[in-house]
Design a protein around this motif. Structure first.
Motif, PDB file in Angstrom:
ATOM      1  N   THR A   1      52.311  38.837  36.429  1.00  0.00           N
ATOM      2  CA  THR A   1      52.637  38.980  37.853  1.00  0.00           C
ATOM      3  C   THR A   1      52.881  37.641  38.541  1.00  0.00           C
ATOM      4  O   THR A   1      53.257  37.613  39.707  1.00  0.00           O
ATOM      5  CB  THR A   1      51.506  39.702  38.610  1.00  0.00           C
ATOM      6  N   ASP A   2      52.635  36.531  37.830  1.00  0.00           N
ATOM      7  CA  ASP A   2      52.793  35.180  38.368  1.00  0.00           C
ATOM      8  C   ASP A   2      51.962  34.978  39.641  1.00  0.00           C
ATOM      9  O   ASP A   2      52.416  34.399  40.617  1.00  0.00           O
ATOM     10  CB  ASP A   2      54.274  34.864  38.638  1.00  0.00           C
ATOM     11  N   THR A   3      50.726  35.503  39.603  1.00  0.00           N
ATOM     12  CA  THR A   3      49.808  35.349  40.739  1.00  0.00           C
ATOM     13  C   THR A   3      48.438  34.905  40.230  1.00  0.00           C
ATOM     14  O   THR A   3      48.070  35.168  39.085  1.00  0.00           O
ATOM     15  CB  THR A   3      49.624  36.674  41.513  1.00  0.00           C
ATOM     16  N   ASP A   4      47.674  34.258  41.114  1.00  0.00           N
ATOM     17  CA  ASP A   4      46.292  33.915  40.812  1.00  0.00           C
ATOM     18  C   ASP A   4      45.439  35.137  41.086  1.00  0.00           C
ATOM     19  O   ASP A   4      45.597  35.804  42.120  1.00  0.00           O
ATOM     20  CB  ASP A   4      45.816  32.737  41.674  1.00  0.00           C
ATOM     21  N   THR A   5      44.551  35.462  40.163  1.00  0.00           N
ATOM     22  CA  THR A   5      43.740  36.664  40.287  1.00  0.00           C
ATOM     23  C   THR A   5      42.411  36.460  39.576  1.00  0.00           C
ATOM     24  O   THR A   5      42.170  35.412  38.990  1.00  0.00           O
ATOM     25  CB  THR A   5      44.497  37.897  39.734  1.00  0.00           C
ATOM     26  N   ASP A   6      41.559  37.473  39.624  1.00  0.00           N
ATOM     27  CA  ASP A   6      40.310  37.437  38.867  1.00  0.00           C
ATOM     28  C   ASP A   6      39.886  38.862  38.545  1.00  0.00           C
ATOM     29  O   ASP A   6      40.495  39.826  39.025  1.00  0.00           O
ATOM     30  CB  ASP A   6      39.207  36.675  39.617  1.00  0.00           C
ATOM     31  N   THR A   7      38.839  38.980  37.756  1.00  0.00           N
ATOM     32  CA  THR A   7      38.377  40.298  37.327  1.00  0.00           C
ATOM     33  C   THR A   7      37.126  40.750  38.086  1.00  0.00           C
ATOM     34  O   THR A   7      36.530  41.758  37.711  1.00  0.00           O
ATOM     35  CB  THR A   7      38.074  40.296  35.811  1.00  0.00           C
ATOM     36  N   LEU A   8      36.719  40.053  39.144  1.00  0.00           N
ATOM     37  CA  LEU A   8      35.467  40.357  39.831  1.00  0.00           C
ATOM     38  C   LEU A   8      35.420  41.782  40.364  1.00  0.00           C
ATOM     39  O   LEU A   8      34.452  42.513  40.111  1.00  0.00           O
ATOM     40  CB  LEU A   8      35.205  39.349  40.954  1.00  0.00           C
ATOM     41  N   GLU A   9      36.426  42.215  41.091  1.00  0.00           N
ATOM     42  CA  GLU A   9      36.395  43.564  41.658  1.00  0.00           C
ATOM     43  C   GLU A   9      36.401  44.630  40.566  1.00  0.00           C
ATOM     44  O   GLU A   9      35.748  45.666  40.696  1.00  0.00           O
ATOM     45  CB  GLU A   9      37.531  43.775  42.660  1.00  0.00           C
ATOM     46  N   LYS A  10      37.134  44.378  39.477  1.00  0.00           N
ATOM     47  CA  LYS A  10      37.137  45.322  38.348  1.00  0.00           C
ATOM     48  C   LYS A  10      35.745  45.417  37.739  1.00  0.00           C
ATOM     49  O   LYS A  10      35.299  46.493  37.357  1.00  0.00           O
ATOM     50  CB  LYS A  10      38.148  44.892  37.283  1.00  0.00           C
ATOM     51  N   GLU A  11      35.045  44.273  37.627  1.00  0.00           N
ATOM     52  CA  GLU A  11      33.690  44.276  37.075  1.00  0.00           C
ATOM     53  C   GLU A  11      32.744  45.070  37.964  1.00  0.00           C
ATOM     54  O   GLU A  11      31.960  45.887  37.486  1.00  0.00           O
ATOM     55  CB  GLU A  11      33.153  42.848  36.902  1.00  0.00           C
ATOM     56  N   LYS A  12      32.812  44.841  39.273  1.00  0.00           N
ATOM     57  CA  LYS A  12      31.955  45.579  40.201  1.00  0.00           C
ATOM     58  C   LYS A  12      32.242  47.076  40.109  1.00  0.00           C
ATOM     59  O   LYS A  12      31.324  47.899  40.062  1.00  0.00           O
ATOM     60  CB  LYS A  12      32.177  45.082  41.631  1.00  0.00           C
ATOM     61  N   SER A  13      33.497  47.435  40.065  1.00  0.00           N
ATOM     62  CA  SER A  13      33.917  48.826  39.993  1.00  0.00           C
ATOM     63  C   SER A  13      33.444  49.465  38.684  1.00  0.00           C
ATOM     64  O   SER A  13      32.917  50.577  38.669  1.00  0.00           O
ATOM     65  CB  SER A  13      35.426  48.865  40.101  1.00  0.00           C
TER      66      SER A  13
END
Length: 164
Positions: free
Chosen positions: A142-154
């Protein structure tokens, strides 16, 4: 009689002492260095604030079994960058994996679920204030900065498990 004023001897220019150029220290490795179509190479930084003593991977679709052996040869220090060599041929899923780390002084591990190895060239391991291990990275798809934090919480919320 006028005597000539003696000419002072010419000052010698000192020869500079050569300085050694320090050899840059190469990052340590996670896994086994390899090449090939199934090998993913990712630069990872440990920004969890804690030393990591174990790094294991498994297919995201597998149950609790299936974790790899510890891929660290030694303790991965906080703020240290390492190069991960990950051979996807050893796994069935092919796109998503779970990464389990154990912190120094702890027997329990923390897991990043559905780790997107194929969507990053580098990543930063973080540990949130509320106890979630996650990775921040620049997504190549997607050529964007992101992280997995919300996925981990979910994921932890849906699974009914605690963070960490």
């Amino acid at each position: 009689t006028d005597e000539p004023t003696p000419t002072p001897p010419a000052e010698e220019t000192p020869t500079p002492t050569p300085t050694e150029t320090p050899t840059p220290e190469l990052p340590k490795i996670i896994g086994t260095q390899a090449e090939g179509d199934s090998i993913i190479v990712i630069e990872l930084q440990n920004s969890t604030g804690r030393n990591i003593t174990s790094f294991q991977v498994k297919d995201a679709n597998m149950g609790p079994e299936g974790l790899s052996d510890n891929m660290l040869a030694d303790t991965w220090k906080t703020d240290e960058t390492r190069i991960l060599y990950f051979d996807t041929a050893n796994y069935q899923n092919g796109t998503m994996w779970n990464v389990r780390v154990v912190f120094e002084g702890s027997e329990n591990g923390s897991t990043i679920t559905n780790y997107p190895f194929t969507d990053m060239k580098s990543g930063i391991f973080n540990y949130s204030q509320d106890g979630y291990l996650y990775v921040s990275f620049h997504s190549t798809s997607t050529d964007t900065d992101t992280d997995t934090l919300e996925k981990e919480k979910s994921w932890h919320s849906a699974a009914g498990t605690n963070a960490g």
